[in-house]
Design a protein around this motif. Structure first.
Motif, PDB file in Angstrom:
ATOM      1  N   ILE A  95      -2.333 -14.064  -5.138  1.00 47.76           N
ATOM      2  CA  ILE A  95      -3.595 -13.268  -5.121  1.00 47.76           C
ATOM      3  C   ILE A  95      -3.285 -11.854  -4.633  1.00 47.76           C
ATOM      4  CG2 ILE A  95      -5.680 -13.141  -3.993  1.00 47.76           C
ATOM      5  CD1 ILE A  95      -5.659 -16.056  -3.420  1.00 47.76           C
ATOM      6  N   LEU A  96      -3.364 -10.866  -5.140  1.00 49.48           N
ATOM      7  CA  LEU A  96      -3.420  -9.583  -4.848  1.00 49.48           C
ATOM      8  C   LEU A  96      -4.642  -8.921  -4.222  1.00 49.48           C
ATOM      9  CD1 LEU A  96      -0.872  -8.388  -7.748  1.00 49.48           C
ATOM     10  CD2 LEU A  96      -0.500  -9.121  -5.271  1.00 49.48           C
ATOM     11  N   PRO A  97      -4.869  -8.672  -3.207  1.00 47.80           N
ATOM     12  CA  PRO A  97      -6.120  -8.232  -2.691  1.00 47.80           C
ATOM     13  C   PRO A  97      -6.436  -6.649  -2.637  1.00 47.80           C
ATOM     14  CG  PRO A  97      -4.669  -8.815  -0.862  1.00 47.80           C
ATOM     15  CD  PRO A  97      -4.027  -9.020  -1.904  1.00 47.80           C
ATOM     16  N   TYR A  98      -6.002  -6.199  -3.910  1.00 49.60           N
ATOM     17  CA  TYR A  98      -5.970  -4.582  -3.967  1.00 49.60           C
ATOM     18  C   TYR A  98      -6.940  -4.170  -5.053  1.00 49.60           C
ATOM     19  CZ  TYR A  98      -1.800  -5.580  -1.234  1.00 49.60           C
ATOM     20  OH  TYR A  98      -0.949  -5.941  -0.443  1.00 49.60           O
ATOM     21  N   SER A  99      -7.252  -2.890  -5.221  1.00 50.70           N
ATOM     22  CA  SER A  99      -7.788  -2.459  -6.409  1.00 50.70           C
ATOM     23  C   SER A  99      -7.035  -2.717  -7.673  1.00 50.70           C
ATOM     24  CB  SER A  99      -7.860  -0.909  -6.355  1.00 50.70           C
ATOM     25  OG  SER A  99      -6.573  -0.161  -6.519  1.00 50.70           O
ATOM     26  N   VAL A 100      -7.811  -3.007  -8.609  1.00 50.14           N
ATOM     27  CA  VAL A 100      -6.845  -3.220 -10.096  1.00 50.14           C
ATOM     28  C   VAL A 100      -5.901  -2.189 -10.287  1.00 50.14           C
ATOM     29  CG1 VAL A 100      -7.253  -3.379 -12.358  1.00 50.14           C
ATOM     30  CG2 VAL A 100      -8.944  -4.580 -10.952  1.00 50.14           C
ATOM     31  N   ASN A 101      -6.129  -0.967 -10.270  1.00 51.52           N
ATOM     32  CA  ASN A 101      -4.912  -0.080 -10.635  1.00 51.52           C
ATOM     33  C   ASN A 101      -3.793   0.082  -9.695  1.00 51.52           C
ATOM     34  OD1 ASN A 101      -5.694   1.050 -12.945  1.00 51.52           O
ATOM     35  ND2 ASN A 101      -7.318   2.123 -11.836  1.00 51.52           N
ATOM     36  N   SER A 102      -4.221  -0.289  -8.221  1.00 50.53           N
ATOM     37  CA  SER A 102      -2.941  -0.525  -7.518  1.00 50.53           C
ATOM     38  C   SER A 102      -2.060  -1.790  -7.667  1.00 50.53           C
ATOM     39  CB  SER A 102      -3.559  -0.656  -5.944  1.00 50.53           C
ATOM     40  OG  SER A 102      -3.999   0.640  -5.659  1.00 50.53           O
ATOM     41  N   VAL A 130      -8.527   0.412 -17.460  1.00 54.50           N
ATOM     42  CA  VAL A 130      -7.339  -0.352 -17.340  1.00 54.50           C
ATOM     43  C   VAL A 130      -6.827  -0.264 -18.763  1.00 54.50           C
ATOM     44  CG1 VAL A 130      -6.805  -2.715 -17.287  1.00 54.50           C
ATOM     45  CG2 VAL A 130      -8.310  -1.833 -15.648  1.00 54.50           C
ATOM     46  N   LEU A 131      -7.355  -0.079 -19.747  1.00 54.85           N
ATOM     47  CA  LEU A 131      -6.720  -0.126 -21.057  1.00 54.85           C
ATOM     48  C   LEU A 131      -6.043   1.257 -21.218  1.00 54.85           C
ATOM     49  CD1 LEU A 131      -9.473  -1.939 -23.169  1.00 54.85           C
ATOM     50  CD2 LEU A 131      -7.195  -2.927 -22.581  1.00 54.85           C
ATOM     51  N   HIS A 132      -6.159   2.370 -20.671  1.00 54.95           N
ATOM     52  CA  HIS A 132      -5.661   3.592 -20.956  1.00 54.95           C
ATOM     53  C   HIS A 132      -4.455   3.798 -19.781  1.00 54.95           C
ATOM     54  CE1 HIS A 132      -9.420   5.292 -23.073  1.00 54.95           C
ATOM     55  NE2 HIS A 132      -8.536   4.742 -23.797  1.00 54.95           N
ATOM     56  N   ASN A 133      -4.504   2.663 -19.087  1.00 58.63           N
ATOM     57  CA  ASN A 133      -3.350   2.799 -17.814  1.00 58.63           C
ATOM     58  C   ASN A 133      -1.954   2.432 -18.607  1.00 58.63           C
ATOM     59  OD1 ASN A 133      -1.522   2.452 -15.813  1.00 58.63           O
ATOM     60  ND2 ASN A 133      -3.085   1.584 -14.386  1.00 58.63           N
ATOM     61  N   GLN A 138       2.776  -1.842 -19.891  1.00 53.70           N
ATOM     62  CA  GLN A 138       3.930  -2.486 -19.615  1.00 53.70           C
ATOM     63  C   GLN A 138       4.102  -3.807 -18.921  1.00 53.70           C
ATOM     64  OE1 GLN A 138       6.275   0.842 -17.707  1.00 53.70           O
ATOM     65  NE2 GLN A 138       4.915   2.167 -18.655  1.00 53.70           N
ATOM     66  N   ILE A 139       2.928  -4.288 -18.308  1.00 52.34           N
ATOM     67  CA  ILE A 139       3.063  -5.516 -17.486  1.00 52.34           C
ATOM     68  C   ILE A 139       2.662  -6.504 -18.451  1.00 52.34           C
ATOM     69  CG2 ILE A 139       2.634  -4.487 -15.324  1.00 52.34           C
ATOM     70  CD1 ILE A 139      -0.205  -5.773 -15.292  1.00 52.34           C
ATOM     71  N   LEU A 161      -7.441   3.318 -28.310  1.00 51.05           N
ATOM     72  CA  LEU A 161      -6.676   2.224 -27.927  1.00 51.05           C
ATOM     73  C   LEU A 161      -5.251   1.974 -28.080  1.00 51.05           C
ATOM     74  CD1 LEU A 161      -9.439  -0.467 -28.158  1.00 51.05           C
ATOM     75  CD2 LEU A 161      -8.986   0.888 -25.973  1.00 51.05           C
ATOM     76  N   ARG A 162      -4.767   3.114 -27.798  1.00 53.62           N
ATOM     77  CA  ARG A 162      -3.045   3.174 -28.204  1.00 53.62           C
ATOM     78  C   ARG A 162      -2.305   2.023 -27.232  1.00 53.62           C
ATOM     79  NH1 ARG A 162      -2.445   8.943 -26.495  1.00 53.62           N
ATOM     80  NH2 ARG A 162      -3.685   9.909 -28.299  1.00 53.62           N
ATOM     81  N   GLY A 163      -1.665   1.292 -28.347  1.00 52.74           N
ATOM     82  CA  GLY A 163      -0.755  -0.209 -27.783  1.00 52.74           C
ATOM     83  C   GLY A 163      -1.873  -1.301 -27.896  1.00 52.74           C
TER      84      GLY A 163
END
Length: 184
Positions: A95-102, A130-133, A138-139, A161-163
């Motif tokens: 569980i990662l209790p952070y913002s999605v980007n973090s 998220v899709l543009h990040n 990479q993950i 939607l590159r990638g």
């Protein structure tokens, strides 16, 4: 809300109070997992904007090896933890209790995910963010499946939607699932 199938089948899950989360209904969850049942076994599953954790828990119950739950709402994180303990799936969860980007940035350099599901608040464009990040790309494993739960007005067909490429959409009465594939 309950677990539909697998080793935690029929167990009832808790959901956060209030209107900050919109749990995916059992019927929609069952339809979704019927569509991806061949993609879930023995994989790493990423559940973004997790809410109660029901989608990631369903994936674990149906044979996913690991699931990572990303949710910044503290009450929802407590509910995810309780649901994982109740279903005896905590040992396979992170569980990662952070913002999605973090959280996405934190996951860089770890094992990549085979399937990613996201159910962001509707109408805010967070799925596009998220899709543009580039780190999100990479993950993910090559040819990873990405599923976006969105309102009916969300249109990813006109996005750069590159990638990623859109495989299909499944439209329900009040929302839809958009299925994408990570491409090289």
């Amino acid at each position: 809300m309950r677990v539909i199938a697998g080793k935690a089948r029929s167990l009832r899950l808790k959901t956060p109070a209030g209107m900050d989360t919109r749990p995916t209904t059992d019927r929609i969850k069952e339809t979704l997992f019927n569509m991806i049942q061949d993609e879930v076994y023995d994989i790493r599953f990423l559940d973004l904007f997790s809410g109660s954790g029901a989608i990631g828990i369903e994936a674990l119950s149906r044979g996913a090896d690991k699931a990572c739950f990303v949710e910044q709402n503290k009450e929802a994180v407590d509910i995810i933890r309780q649901n994982l303990e109740f279903t005896h799936l905590m040992g396979q969860a992170e569980i990662l209790p952070y913002s999605v980007n973090s959280a996405i940035n934190m996951l860089l350099g770890h094992e990549r995910f085979h399937v990613a599901f996201m159910d962001p608040p509707y109408g805010k464009g967070l799925e596009k963010e998220v899709l543009h990040n580039p780190v999100f790309y990479q993950i993910l494993q090559e040819k990873a499946l990405v599923i976006v739960e969105a309102d009916l007005e969300t249109d990813l067909y006109h996005e750069d939607l590159r990638g990623f490429r859109i495989l299909k959409e499944k439209i329900y009465k009040t929302n839809k699932h958009i299925f994408l594939e990570r491409i090289e």
